[in-house]
Design an enzyme around this catalytic site. Structure first.
Site, PDB file in Angstrom:
ATOM      1  N   LYS A 252      22.694  40.446  42.380  1.00  0.00           N
ATOM      2  CA  LYS A 252      23.075  39.322  41.523  1.00  0.00           C
ATOM      3  C   LYS A 252      21.837  38.546  41.079  1.00  0.00           C
ATOM      4  O   LYS A 252      20.785  38.626  41.722  1.00  0.00           O
ATOM      5  CB  LYS A 252      24.001  38.369  42.294  1.00  0.00           C
ATOM      6  CG  LYS A 252      25.397  38.908  42.502  1.00  0.00           C
ATOM      7  CD  LYS A 252      26.277  37.861  43.164  1.00  0.00           C
ATOM      8  CE  LYS A 252      27.680  38.407  43.390  1.00  0.00           C
ATOM      9  NZ  LYS A 252      28.424  38.664  42.145  1.00  0.00           N
ATOM     10  N   ARG A 326      37.076  44.678  45.577  1.00  0.00           N
ATOM     11  CA  ARG A 326      38.231  45.563  45.393  1.00  0.00           C
ATOM     12  C   ARG A 326      38.174  46.741  46.353  1.00  0.00           C
ATOM     13  O   ARG A 326      39.209  47.281  46.733  1.00  0.00           O
ATOM     14  CB  ARG A 326      38.315  46.003  43.921  1.00  0.00           C
ATOM     15  CG  ARG A 326      37.225  46.896  43.468  1.00  0.00           C
ATOM     16  CD  ARG A 326      37.114  46.957  41.937  1.00  0.00           C
ATOM     17  NE  ARG A 326      36.529  45.747  41.367  1.00  0.00           N
ATOM     18  CZ  ARG A 326      36.366  45.533  40.071  1.00  0.00           C
ATOM     19  NH1 ARG A 326      36.761  46.426  39.185  1.00  0.00           N
ATOM     20  NH2 ARG A 326      35.822  44.413  39.643  1.00  0.00           N
TER      21      ARG A 326
HETATM   22  N1  BES Z   1      32.395  37.899  44.165  1.00  0.00           N
HETATM   23  C1  BES Z   1      32.218  38.366  42.829  1.00  0.00           C
HETATM   24  C2  BES Z   1      33.075  37.606  41.828  1.00  0.00           C
HETATM   25  C3  BES Z   1      32.733  36.148  41.661  1.00  0.00           C
HETATM   26  C4  BES Z   1      31.863  35.769  40.653  1.00  0.00           C
HETATM   27  C5  BES Z   1      33.304  35.182  42.426  1.00  0.00           C
HETATM   28  C6  BES Z   1      31.553  34.440  40.477  1.00  0.00           C
HETATM   29  C7  BES Z   1      32.999  33.854  42.266  1.00  0.00           C
HETATM   30  C8  BES Z   1      32.121  33.483  41.280  1.00  0.00           C
HETATM   31  C9  BES Z   1      32.569  39.841  42.743  1.00  0.00           C
HETATM   32  O1  BES Z   1      32.324  40.571  43.879  1.00  0.00           O
HETATM   33  C10 BES Z   1      31.746  40.408  41.645  1.00  0.00           C
HETATM   34  O2  BES Z   1      30.559  40.417  41.783  1.00  0.00           O
HETATM   35  N2  BES Z   1      32.382  40.875  40.578  1.00  0.00           N
HETATM   36  C11 BES Z   1      31.696  41.441  39.478  1.00  0.00           C
HETATM   37  C12 BES Z   1      32.433  42.680  39.071  1.00  0.00           C
HETATM   38  C13 BES Z   1      31.708  43.506  38.049  1.00  0.00           C
HETATM   39  C14 BES Z   1      30.450  44.115  38.643  1.00  0.00           C
HETATM   40  C15 BES Z   1      32.634  44.574  37.552  1.00  0.00           C
HETATM   41  C16 BES Z   1      31.685  40.421  38.356  1.00  0.00           C
HETATM   42  O3  BES Z   1      32.685  39.733  38.152  1.00  0.00           O
HETATM   43  O4  BES Z   1      30.658  40.307  37.700  1.00  0.00           O
HETATM   44 MN    MN Z   2      30.319  41.249  43.998  1.00  0.00          MN
END
Ligand code: BES
Ligand code: MN
Ligand code: ZN
Length: 474
Positions: A252, A326
């Site tokens: 991230k 997921r």
């Molecule tokens: N934990 C994150 C989602 C999230 C983002 C929660 C911001 C709270 C605040 C999740 O695991 C994630 O990283 N999702 C990705 C999915 C993508 C790689 C398909 C996302 O939403 O960017």
């Molecule tokens: Mn994630």
């Protein structure tokens, strides 16, 4: 602490509620005019007194009042009392034309919401002042009203517990500590808690869950909580329990990573709910499952492109290690719906950034395979002042999760990101089980405060789940 006394004596600060029309007949008219008080909904002013307690004027506007309005009005009132060091007050709750029990519950909730704070500052902050609120209801219903107040007290304990768990950072809450705290707190209120360590998780065959937790020094834990009542069908709750999500090799950005201790918001909600239900001695039949792990980078991490196994037996192509939630939920929801005889399941997860793009921090996004069940969840959410909105459940979106080499892919591009994530999880629900998926990435952890919801963790949907599982009449 708040002592909310039914039939307490009239003492302390006096609180007046005024609709717009009431001002002209009020004996305080001159004072109110001078202060520019128009009795708009939520307007509130304080009239200090040098020799006795002050008086407070609260505006009710001129239209219908909702339970959520009541929560917000009494949240502001409680805060004003604390700020003015008026720790005793008498209120005469007006008849809002709503169920009396739900009204008084909303009143008490609003007052209680002001008691929450989370800080790690070493300089001691002012302690939150205890309040004593006296209210004399019409005779006859005191038992029901008192029962309602007790329920709110338990429910708020659950909400605050959930908030604390989610606000605590990744150095404090990791799978082992989350499991230990959960066990200690929940067993103290009679909830059965079983914690599985990694050997046991492996033996259960939860390969997908283990893959996500593979890179972390802090090892995964599976936390199972149960309250049994054989008279009613069983409901399963599943909470995403990423105690930290760095993104893994699909790392991230630094701004995105700083709040990722909150990626166990779903776990916080189900643990808080089980605590509240246990404390209430609610006659419910619930099993709650949290697959707790960290998504980290190391030589043992899962990698981009890996094809991994699941408890169900389906294979997953890991196109993006940051779509890890997921993958853990796949095993957790499969386990919850296959190892227990459940009629319905709700999973809660801070699953996608896309849900915040779609709905902001206002609404939780839902996906469901059963309209009737979803409507029950939605009604409970509405009663709780917690908003949810269903995305379409459409087989066509499932095609986006296609993988050339495995049974399913964990990402599918930017389009419909919250729906594809939800449908991915749905693939692992036992056939025939009613399912509601709640993506709380936008609602579990706020960027700024709003009304009684603080900045950071909200404990969203503890109230919804409590009201769904343990409904009360008027
Ligand atoms: N934990 C994150 C989602 C999230 C983002 C929660 C911001 C709270 C605040 C999740 O695991 C994630 O990283 N999702 C990705 C999915 C993508 C790689 C398909 C996302 O939403 O960017
Ligand atoms: Mn994630
Ligand atoms: Zn995540």
């Amino acid at each position: 602490m708040i002592k909310f006394n039914l039939f307490g004596k009239e003492e302390g600060a006096l609180v007046h509620f005024l609709k717009k029309d009431d001002i002209s007949n009020s004996s305080y008219k001159d004072y109110l005019d001078k202060k520019g008080f128009e009795a708009k909904l939520g307007e509130i002013i304080y009239l200090p007194s040098t020799n006795s307690n002050g008086e407070i004027f609260v505006g009710l506007g001129d239209s219908e009042i909702t339970l959520e309005d009541i929560r917000n009005i009494f949240f502001d009132l409680g805060n004003l009392l604390r700020d003015e060091k008026e720790n005793i007050a008498s209120v005469n709750i007006p008849d809002f034309g709503l169920c009396q029990r739900k009204t008084i519950m909303a009143v008490y909730e609003g007052l209680s919401q002001g008691e929450y704070s989370f800080t790690k500052k070493t300089k001691k902050e002012d302690e939150i002042l205890d309040l004593k609120i006296n209210y004399t209801p019409p005779r006859g219903k005191e038992e029901k009203l008192q029962e309602g107040l007790d329920i709110i007290s338990d429910m708020m304990d659950g909400v605050f517990f959930a908030r604390d768990l989610v606000n605590e950072t990744g150095n404090v809450i990791y799978p082992e500590t989350l499991a230990n705290i959960t066990k200690e707190k929940l067993e103290s209120v009679g909830v059965k808690v079983t914690v599985y360590d990694e050997d046991k998780i492996e033996k259960l065959g939860m390969k997908a869950f283990m893959a996500v937790g593979g890179g972390a020094t802090n090892r995964p834990r599976l936390i199972v909580m149960e309250i049994e009542n054989k008279d009613v069908p069983k409901t399963a709750l599943v909470g995403k329990g990423l105690t930290y999500d760095s993104g893994g090799y699909n790392i991230k950005s630094s701004s995105g990573m700083a709040s990722m201790h909150s990626d166990m918001g779903g776990a916080g909600t189900v643990i808080g709910t089980m605590y509240a239900l246990g404390k209430s001695k609610a006659k419910v039949n619930v099993v709650a499952v949290v697959a707790a792990c960290e998504n980290m980078i190391s030589g043992t991490s899962y990698k981009c492109g890996d094809i991994i196994d699941t408890m169900k037996g389906l294979t997953i192509e890991v196109k993006n290690t940051d779509a890890e939630g997921r993958i853990t939920l796949a095993d957790a929801i499969y386990y919850a719906t296959n190892n227990f005889e459940v009629e319905r399941v709700i999973d809660l997860a801070t699953l996608t950034g896309a849900v915040t793009i779609a709905l902001g921090e206002e609404y939780t996004g839902a996906v469901t395979n059963d309209e009737e069940f979803y409507n029950k969840v939605k009604d409970a959410a509405e009663l709780s002042g917690e908003k949810i909105w269903a995305f379409p459940y459409d087989e066509d979106y499932k095609k986006l999760n296609h993988s050339d080499v495995a049974d399913i892919s964990n990402t599918s591009g930017r389009n419909a990101g919250s729906i594809t994530a939800g449908l991915f999880v749905g693939e692992f629900v036992k056939e025939g089980t009613k399912w509601v998926h709640l993506d709380i990435a936008g609602t579990a952890y706020r960027s700024k405060k709003k009304g009684y919801l603080p900045k950071r963790a909200t404990g969203i949907h503890v109230k919804t789940l409590y009201n769904l599982l343990n409904p009360i009449d008027c």
